[in-house]
Write a protein that holds these residues in place. Structure first.
Motif, mmCIF file in Angstrom:
data_model
loop_
_atom_site.group_PDB
_atom_site.id
_atom_site.type_symbol
_atom_site.label_atom_id
_atom_site.label_comp_id
_atom_site.label_asym_id
_atom_site.label_seq_id
_atom_site.Cartn_x
_atom_site.Cartn_y
_atom_site.Cartn_z
ATOM 1 N N LYS A 120 19.156 34.469 -1.361
ATOM 2 C CA LYS A 120 19.244 35.619 -0.475
ATOM 3 C C LYS A 120 19.638 35.223 0.943
ATOM 4 N N THR A 121 20.046 33.989 1.139
ATOM 5 C CA THR A 121 20.431 33.561 2.480
ATOM 6 C C THR A 121 21.894 33.851 2.751
ATOM 7 N N GLU A 122 22.229 33.802 4.041
ATOM 8 C CA GLU A 122 23.633 33.881 4.408
ATOM 9 C C GLU A 122 24.350 32.663 3.842
ATOM 10 N N ARG A 123 25.461 32.891 3.165
ATOM 11 C CA ARG A 123 26.197 31.757 2.632
ATOM 12 C C ARG A 123 27.039 31.079 3.699
ATOM 13 N N ARG A 124 27.440 31.846 4.698
ATOM 14 C CA ARG A 124 28.245 31.277 5.775
ATOM 15 C C ARG A 124 27.636 31.645 7.121
ATOM 16 N N ILE A 125 27.493 30.653 7.968
ATOM 17 C CA ILE A 125 26.979 30.848 9.321
ATOM 18 C C ILE A 125 28.089 30.436 10.286
ATOM 19 N N ARG A 126 28.418 31.312 11.211
ATOM 20 C CA ARG A 126 29.468 31.022 12.188
ATOM 21 C C ARG A 126 28.880 31.007 13.586
ATOM 22 N N VAL A 127 29.161 29.955 14.335
ATOM 23 C CA VAL A 127 28.723 29.846 15.720
ATOM 24 C C VAL A 127 29.760 29.022 16.470
ATOM 25 N N LEU A 128 30.166 29.514 17.664
ATOM 26 C CA LEU A 128 31.262 28.890 18.408
ATOM 27 C C LEU A 128 32.477 28.799 17.486
ATOM 28 N N ASP A 129 33.088 27.606 17.373
ATOM 29 C CA ASP A 129 34.229 27.445 16.450
ATOM 30 C C ASP A 129 33.815 26.727 15.175
ATOM 31 N N ILE A 130 32.498 26.770 14.884
ATOM 32 C CA ILE A 130 31.933 26.051 13.731
ATOM 33 C C ILE A 130 31.553 27.042 12.641
ATOM 34 N N GLU A 131 31.897 26.695 11.404
ATOM 35 C CA GLU A 131 31.506 27.499 10.253
ATOM 36 C C GLU A 131 30.726 26.620 9.288
ATOM 37 N N ILE A 132 29.521 27.068 8.939
ATOM 38 C CA ILE A 132 28.649 26.315 8.034
ATOM 39 C C ILE A 132 28.571 27.058 6.712
ATOM 40 N N ASP A 133 28.945 26.385 5.624
ATOM 41 C CA ASP A 133 28.821 26.945 4.281
ATOM 42 C C ASP A 133 27.549 26.364 3.673
ATOM 43 N N THR A 134 26.503 27.195 3.542
ATOM 44 C CA THR A 134 25.216 26.679 3.085
ATOM 45 C C THR A 134 25.171 26.434 1.584
ATOM 46 N N ASP A 135 26.122 27.001 0.830
ATOM 47 C CA ASP A 135 26.185 26.725 -0.605
ATOM 48 C C ASP A 135 26.723 25.324 -0.867
ATOM 49 N N SER A 136 27.856 25.022 -0.239
ATOM 50 C CA SER A 136 28.503 23.726 -0.472
ATOM 51 C C SER A 136 28.071 22.666 0.540
ATOM 52 N N ARG A 137 27.298 23.099 1.565
ATOM 53 C CA ARG A 137 26.847 22.193 2.626
ATOM 54 C C ARG A 137 28.043 21.536 3.323
ATOM 55 N N THR A 138 29.082 22.330 3.551
ATOM 56 C CA THR A 138 30.266 21.830 4.238
ATOM 57 C C THR A 138 30.388 22.474 5.612
ATOM 58 N N ILE A 139 31.067 21.767 6.506
ATOM 59 C CA ILE A 139 31.228 22.202 7.885
ATOM 60 C C ILE A 139 32.701 22.246 8.242
ATOM 61 N N LEU A 140 33.114 23.340 8.874
ATOM 62 C CA LEU A 140 34.458 23.448 9.423
ATOM 63 C C LEU A 140 34.350 23.627 10.928
ATOM 64 N N ARG A 141 35.210 22.926 11.651
ATOM 65 C CA ARG A 141 35.294 23.127 13.093
ATOM 66 C C ARG A 141 36.741 23.464 13.425
ATOM 67 N N GLY A 142 36.958 24.677 13.892
ATOM 68 C CA GLY A 142 38.321 25.110 14.161
ATOM 69 C C GLY A 142 39.177 25.097 12.916
ATOM 70 N N GLY A 143 38.544 25.330 11.763
ATOM 71 C CA GLY A 143 39.257 25.344 10.492
ATOM 72 C C GLY A 143 39.424 23.992 9.851
ATOM 73 N N GLU A 144 39.017 22.921 10.540
ATOM 74 C CA GLU A 144 39.148 21.558 10.009
ATOM 75 C C GLU A 144 37.800 21.050 9.517
ATOM 76 N N ALA A 145 37.801 20.394 8.361
ATOM 77 C CA ALA A 145 36.562 19.876 7.784
ATOM 78 C C ALA A 145 35.991 18.750 8.641
ATOM 79 N N VAL A 146 34.664 18.761 8.787
ATOM 80 C CA VAL A 146 33.962 17.705 9.512
ATOM 81 C C VAL A 146 32.909 17.115 8.582
ATOM 82 N N GLU A 147 32.918 15.796 8.448
ATOM 83 C CA GLU A 147 31.958 15.125 7.566
ATOM 84 C C GLU A 147 30.658 14.851 8.316
#
Length: 217
Positions: A120-147
């Motif tokens: 029941k959580t948000e699958r995607r969290i957006r803050v500033l230019d960062i997008e957090i996908d809580t399902d896949s535990r992946t991070i995008l910054r400005g559309g680019e993947a960050v490890e």
């Protein structure tokens, strides 16, 4: 937006919970006794219930039966040392318990964990230019993947979900690393520095002298 029912006959505690959960992006409703809570559960839809055990009219165990019939997860609120009540609540079907007094960061972390368990959580969290996908535990910054490492990821989530709130180093360490903070070592500080560098957050993760850090988006 997840909707949470707060059931506590202590108005100050209920208001504190509501204020902090609303700040964290949740929609909240309160009830001050067991009957009011049972009516709310049967009449409206909730994603989670924060439930005190000692309540007027109907106690928390009785209210739990209503919640389970609606498949709504429950986190019990208990006083320190009430071990028997905690065990009984968990055996009856509560997902977790929080002891009073509680740290807000711990409360938010436990709420998020239970909501995630029930999908029941948000699958995607957006803050500033960062997008957090809580399902896949992946991070995008400005559309680019960050490890990020696992600890960096958990640290980022903790900061984002507690934005504009001062977090003690002890609170950060206990929530991300799961152990008791010794007061020595620079584990938290080093991870904060790496997170700032990887995500360009130098101006947004603010150090608070002798306290810890605050995320200011």
């Amino acid at each position: 937006m997840n909707k949470i029912l707060i059931v506590d006959d202590e108005e100050a505690i209920a208001n504190l919970l509501r204020m902090n959960l609303v700040k964290a992006g949740y929609q909240c409703e309160t009830a001050s006794d067991g009957e009011e809570a049972a009516d709310a559960i049967t009449e409206r839809s909730f994603d989670l219930i924060l439930l005190d055990i000692m309540l007027p009219k109907l106690n928390g165990y009785e209210v739990l039966e209503y919640a389970r019939s609606m498949d709504v997860p429950v986190i019990f609120l208990t006083a320190m040392g009430e071990t028997e009540q905690k065990v009984k609540g968990l055996k009856l079907g509560a997902e977790d318990y929080i002891s009073k007094p509680f740290e807000i960061a711990e409360l938010l972390a436990r709420v998020e964990t239970v909501l995630r368990r029930y999908h029941k959580t948000e699958r995607r969290i957006r803050v500033l230019d960062i997008e957090i996908d809580t399902d896949s535990r992946t991070i995008l910054r400005g559309g680019e993947a960050v490890e990020l490492t696992n600890k960096e990821y958990e640290l980022l989530l903790l900061l984002v979900r507690n934005k504009n709130r001062a977090l003690y180093r002890e609170t950060i360490y206990e929530n991300v690393w799961g152990g008791e903070y010794s007061g020595t070592g620079r584990t938290v500080d080093l991870h904060i520095q790496r997170l700032k560098k990887k995500l360009g957050l130098e101006d947004h993760i603010v150090a608070i002298y002798k306290v810890g850090y605050r995320f200011v988006p």
